[in-house]
Design an enzyme around this catalytic site. Structure first.
Site, PDB file in Angstrom:
ATOM      1  N   ASP A   1      30.478  36.826  40.659  1.00 18.43           N
ATOM      2  CA  ASP A   1      31.720  37.689  40.201  1.00 18.43           C
ATOM      3  C   ASP A   1      31.954  38.932  40.888  1.00 18.43           C
ATOM      4  OD1 ASP A   1      34.046  37.946  38.998  1.00 18.43           O
ATOM      5  OD2 ASP A   1      33.362  37.711  37.064  1.00 18.43           O
TER       6      ASP A   1
ATOM      7  N   CYS B   1      39.721  36.665  39.572  1.00 18.73           N
ATOM      8  CA  CYS B   1      38.917  35.711  38.747  1.00 18.73           C
ATOM      9  C   CYS B   1      39.496  34.343  38.382  1.00 18.73           C
ATOM     10  CB  CYS B   1      38.367  36.183  37.479  1.00 18.73           C
ATOM     11  SG  CYS B   1      37.271  37.663  37.908  1.00 18.73           S
TER      12      CYS B   1
ATOM     13  N   ARG C   1      39.053  30.602  40.336  1.00 20.46           N
ATOM     14  CA  ARG C   1      38.294  29.647  39.371  1.00 20.46           C
ATOM     15  C   ARG C   1      39.063  28.447  39.098  1.00 20.46           C
ATOM     16  NH1 ARG C   1      34.017  32.769  37.007  1.00 20.46           N
ATOM     17  NH2 ARG C   1      34.156  34.540  38.123  1.00 20.46           N
TER      18      ARG C   1
ATOM     19  N   LYS D   1      30.464  32.360  33.273  1.00 20.35           N
ATOM     20  CA  LYS D   1      31.738  32.930  32.855  1.00 20.35           C
ATOM     21  C   LYS D   1      32.788  31.929  33.192  1.00 20.35           C
ATOM     22  CE  LYS D   1      35.129  36.073  34.870  1.00 20.35           C
ATOM     23  NZ  LYS D   1      35.166  37.230  35.400  1.00 20.35           N
TER      24      LYS D   1
ATOM     25  N   HIS E   1      36.424  31.881  31.886  1.00 17.00           N
ATOM     26  CA  HIS E   1      37.940  32.517  32.184  1.00 17.00           C
ATOM     27  C   HIS E   1      39.024  31.511  32.714  1.00 17.00           C
ATOM     28  CE1 HIS E   1      39.342  36.801  33.800  1.00 17.00           C
ATOM     29  NE2 HIS E   1      39.796  36.458  32.615  1.00 17.00           N
TER      30      HIS E   1
ATOM     31  N   SER F   1      35.940  37.667  31.104  1.00 18.09           N
ATOM     32  CA  SER F   1      35.237  38.722  31.769  1.00 18.09           C
ATOM     33  C   SER F   1      34.462  39.549  30.979  1.00 18.09           C
ATOM     34  CB  SER F   1      36.218  39.603  32.490  1.00 18.09           C
ATOM     35  OG  SER F   1      36.976  38.942  33.662  1.00 18.09           O
TER      36      SER F   1
ATOM     37  N   HIS G   1      30.458  41.698  38.381  1.00 17.18           N
ATOM     38  CA  HIS G   1      31.828  42.356  38.014  1.00 17.18           C
ATOM     39  C   HIS G   1      31.376  43.455  37.055  1.00 17.18           C
ATOM     40  CE1 HIS G   1      35.279  42.470  35.536  1.00 17.18           C
ATOM     41  NE2 HIS G   1      35.896  41.439  36.324  1.00 17.18           N
TER      42      HIS G   1
ATOM     43  N   ASP H   1      33.750  34.551  43.687  1.00 15.99           N
ATOM     44  CA  ASP H   1      35.035  34.273  43.230  1.00 15.99           C
ATOM     45  C   ASP H   1      36.157  35.039  43.837  1.00 15.99           C
ATOM     46  OD1 ASP H   1      34.466  36.479  41.585  1.00 15.99           O
ATOM     47  OD2 ASP H   1      35.765  35.775  40.097  1.00 15.99           O
ATOM     48  N   ASN H   2      35.845  36.204  44.310  1.00 17.96           N
ATOM     49  CA  ASN H   2      36.538  37.125  45.032  1.00 17.96           C
ATOM     50  C   ASN H   2      35.815  38.203  45.830  1.00 17.96           C
ATOM     51  OD1 ASN H   2      37.622  37.642  41.890  1.00 17.96           O
ATOM     52  ND2 ASN H   2      36.748  39.392  43.126  1.00 17.96           N
TER      53      ASN H   2
ATOM     54  N   LYS I   1      38.804  42.900  46.486  1.00 13.42           N
ATOM     55  CA  LYS I   1      39.343  41.837  45.278  1.00 13.42           C
ATOM     56  C   LYS I   1      40.656  42.507  44.914  1.00 13.42           C
ATOM     57  CE  LYS I   1      38.863  41.574  40.393  1.00 13.42           C
ATOM     58  NZ  LYS I   1      37.875  41.776  39.035  1.00 13.42           N
TER      59      LYS I   1
HETATM   60 MG    MG Z   1      35.949  38.133  40.220  1.00 15.26          MG
END
Ligand code: MG
Length: 468
Positions: A44, A84, A88, A141, A143, A166, A239, A291-292, A312
């Site tokens: 993350d 996020c 996902r 995670k 989300h 998160s 994160h 994820d980013n 991000k």
């Molecule tokens: Mg993220």
């Protein structure tokens, strides 16, 4: 004579039994090869520049580096969105989040009070693999919705161990004058840790969370070594707020963020070791990505996109091009891969490898990338769409990327529109520094057409992030 023939008979029976058992073993091996295991390690907010193999001068990632040298390092691997929840959704469904209603400009991600989530009709990688009786685990995670109808166990996963959203959510006021992100304590974030549908700890002890996710994954590998499995290991780190176990405190020159990456790297090593120990490394595809991009507003508590611009939340390369490694001993063509691919390509690729038929009643935004993985061909992908929430902000076609809009990575203000769009050649200029729009009007016309044709395929659906 009688004794002699009964001895021969016994031997014949024994040889026959041995032959049959070998046949059964060979059949089982073949079945295994027909259905490889899949592990997606999805971290993350880690930046493109945060692996030592991508050039970070002080972060050490020996396991990721080994995974890359034994397998493939991908240098043009993207996510479906720069934050996020939509990212996902894209990974899990092979579809742009706009198609499932999992993006919004009003609420960029899901929150603990959100009423929406990934709709039931969406087919996740786990649900697809259930066609072939895969054992499926979501560790980490999620989300994609915390209400019962949206959780991992409602979306094809047999098992869930992790947090529903998160690690910085469910905030409790810290003491006055304490920046709870810079000086975090577990108690400041009342995030629940869940096993399947049960809350087993609240607040989750985030100092041991990376370690515990890893132990769960290693255990699942051991328990399922004789049957096909899929593990989605979605680490909640790096994160913010940053936490790591005692063993990793202060070990990195890069500070706490470096410690956190070191623990994630340790985790990667444990997964590879478990696959080898159980004799299934050659039957398992492991994909590592983020994820980013890095959350730059958190300064030294956020990561680095290296030579890429932005992070991000935004649609410059740093927001959506990710540190990515594939590992599958004996199957992948080792080396650095510069072909474009995205997390949305994983569902079609995995489905094909497992012999799963996907329904034809929906649009997919992914392509089979197995030919690239084996070095025997290309994929059909020549375009990447950079969505900021519900809008296409930029489009990449081959080496060229056109920005129609830009906006600061965080916040909702100051959208800048460009006509003609900004144009960069990403092969030559990965940092997006030199606008060459005036030299290539033909390419701009072509990319505009691609954008319009794509937008015509988007059908309005209920917005899950704004659902009340
Ligand atoms: Mg993220």
């Amino acid at each position: 004579m009688k004794l002699f023939s009964s001895r021969i008979l016994t031997q014949v029976l024994l040889i026959t039994a041995l032959f049959i058992s070998q046949l059964a073993f060979a059949k089982k091996q073949n079945e295994k090869r027909d259905c490889p295991n899949f592990i997606i390690i999805f971290v993350d907010d880690m930046g493109y520049g945060d692996m030592s193999i991508n050039g970070h001068p002080t972060i050490k990632t020996p396991n990721l580096d080994r995974m890359a040298t034994e397998g493939q390092k991908w240098t043009n691997f993207y996510v479906a969105a720069p934050v996020c929840t939509p990212s996902r959704a894209g990974l899990m469904t092979g579809r742009l989040p706009i198609r499932s209603g999992m993006c919004s400009s009003k609420k960029r991600v899901l929150f603990p009070d959100s009423k929406g989530g990934l709709p039931e009709k969406e087919i996740t990688i786990a649900k697809a693999l259930k066609q072939k009786d895969y054992a499926t685990a979501c560790i980490g995670k999620w989300h994609l919705g915390h209400l019962p109808q949206y959780t991992p166990t409602s979306h094809g996963f047999d098992y869930f161990f992790g947090i529903p959203y998160s690690n910085d959510m469910d905030r409790i006021d810290g003491p006055d004058n304490v920046d709870i992100i810079r000086q975090p304590k577990i108690d400041y974030f009342n995030v629940p840790l869940m096993r399947n549908s049960e809350i087993i700890e609240r607040p989750a002890d985030q100092t041991t969370i990376t370690k515990r996710y890893t132990e769960e994954a290693v255990k699942f590998i051991g328990e399922n070594k004789d049957n096909p499995f899929f593990i989605y290991l979605a680490h909640s780190m790096p994160h913010v707020p940053l936490f790591r176990s005692k063993k990793f405190e202060g070990i990195s020159l890069r500070g706490t963020y470096g410690d956190v990456i070191a623990e994630i790297d340790w985790s990667v090593g444990r997964v590879m070791e478990a696959l080898k120990k159980n004799g299934i490394a050659e039957n398992t595809l492991v994909v590592f990505t983020s994820d980013n991009g890095p959350w730059l507003i958190h300064n030294e508590n956020g990561g680095s996109a290296g030579l890429l611009k932005g992070g991000k939340g935004g649609t410059y390369e740093g927001g959506m091009r990710e540190p990515t490694v594939f590992w599958w001993p004996g199957t992948l063509k080792e080396g650095v891969v510069c072909d474009m691919a995205t997390t949305m390509d994983l569902l079609p690729t995995i489905s094909k490898l497992a012999g799963v038929q996907l329904p034809t009643d929906r649009v997919y935004d992914g392509y089979d990338i197995f030919p690239i993985m084996t070095g025997k061909g290309k994929s059909d992908r020549d375009v990447v769409f950079y969505y900021r929430d519900t809008e296409v902000f930029a489009v990449r076609k081959g080496a060229y990327k056109a920005h129609f809009f830009t906006q600061a990575d965080s916040g909702r203000k100051d959208v800048t529109m460009y006509d003609p769009p900004l144009l960069y050649n990403l092969n030559v200029d990965p940092s997006e520094k030199y606008n060459i729009a005036d030299q290539h009007p033909d390419i701009i016309v072509e990319i505009k057409k691609i954008k319009e044709e794509h937008e015509a395929t988007v059908v309005p659906v209920e917005n899950q992030l704004e659902k009340r």
